[in-house]
Design a protein around this motif. Structure first.
Motif: not given
Ligand SMILES: Nc1ncnc2c1ncn2[C@@H]1O[C@H](COP(=O)(O)OP(=O)(O)O)[C@@H](O)[C@H]1O
Ligand SMILES: [Mg+2]
Length: 252
Positions: A13, A17-18
């Protein structure tokens, strides 16, 4: 020859991934053929690019040697951005891989042919320091470490850096840190500003200048199967990812 970037942090989280999806989209849009490899059995990058979770062949079939990486690629909505999906078998790879002699090198060998066709290969890692993450670090030239600007931001970074040291020493001396990326940042709060200062003080030179703000558009884009750069290209989140992509390219 293309460069391989692992986007890794064993914390879940934090924006791995984002970051993988959006940096991939920005680089592809800038005209560089790019492939995103979904190395997380949760398949969030696959789904976030509008591809079904169960798409095969995926990385599992490629690691098993059943399919060549080039033959397992799926097109995405972003021109120039290809996806190597996770596939339903990947969860089993975490258990099966360590039984194979020299498993740490398999991913690198399997993905090597992609380097001649793609300028950028991005590996979205799972939230652990298990076999898939280690394999991705062995396959990579650079690592990008997303760090969420929250109270416990620095917690866990020590063990990530230890793993990096070990991989550099024993398995992949080419590996370097492209940068740490502050994500989901809220510059309006004192905590946000303090954490940013603390991370920059701890890791001078290593932290990207670009900071990704917490932004509703970024959070909702995956539910449309789109990078935020396509979902809402003028949002603060999309603009930050465009800036970051430039910085990644400039750091080389
Ligand atoms: N800059 C951002 N603003 C708002 N929400 C975000 C942002 N970056 C990530 N998220 C959300 O936070 C959650 C975790 O992000 P994610 O990229 O899936 O993390 P990881 O891959 O490290 O587990 C997801 O629901 C994603 O959509
Ligand atoms: Mg993820």
């Amino acid at each position: 020859m293309g460069k391989v970037y692992a986007i890794a942090n064993q914390k879940g989280g934090v924006g791995k991934t984002t970051t993988a999806v959006n940096v991939g989209a920005c680089i592809a849009e800038a005209g560089y053929p790019t492939v995103l490899v979904d190395a997380d059995p949760q398949a969030n990058a696959t789904v976030g690019l509008g591809v079904e979770r169960t798409r095969t062949p995926g990385l599992y079939e490629v690691l098993s040697g059943d399919v060549q990486a080039e033959d397992a690629l799926t097109e995405t909505v972003v021109p120039g951005l290809m996806l190597l999906a996770a596939g339903p078998g990947l969860a089993g790879a975490n258990v099966e891989m360590p039984r194979l002699e020299g498993f740490e090198h398999r991913m690198r060998e399997a993905l090597e042919p992609l380097r001649s066709r793609f300028g950028y290969v991005l590996l979205d890692c799972p939230p652990s320091l298990g076999p898939l993450t280690v394999s991705a670090l062995v396959a990579a030239d650079r690592i990008i470490v997303p760090v969420q600007t929250e109270y416990y931001a620095l917690e866990g970074l020590a063990s990530l850096l230890e793993t990096l040291d070990r991989v550099q020493r024993d398995l992949n001396p080419r590996l370097t840190v492209a940068g740490m990326l502050l994500t989901m940042h809220d510059s309006r709060t004192r905590l946000g500003r303090e954490v940013e200062e603390e991370v920059r003080r701890h890791f001078p030179d290593l932290v990207f200048d670009t900071v990704i703000p917490r932004n509703v558009r970024v959070g909702e884009a995956p539910s449309y199967g789109l990078p935020v750069t396509h979902h809402d290209p003028h949002s603060a989140g999309a603009e930050a990812y465009f800036e970051l992509a430039k910085e990644v390219a400039a750091r080389g």
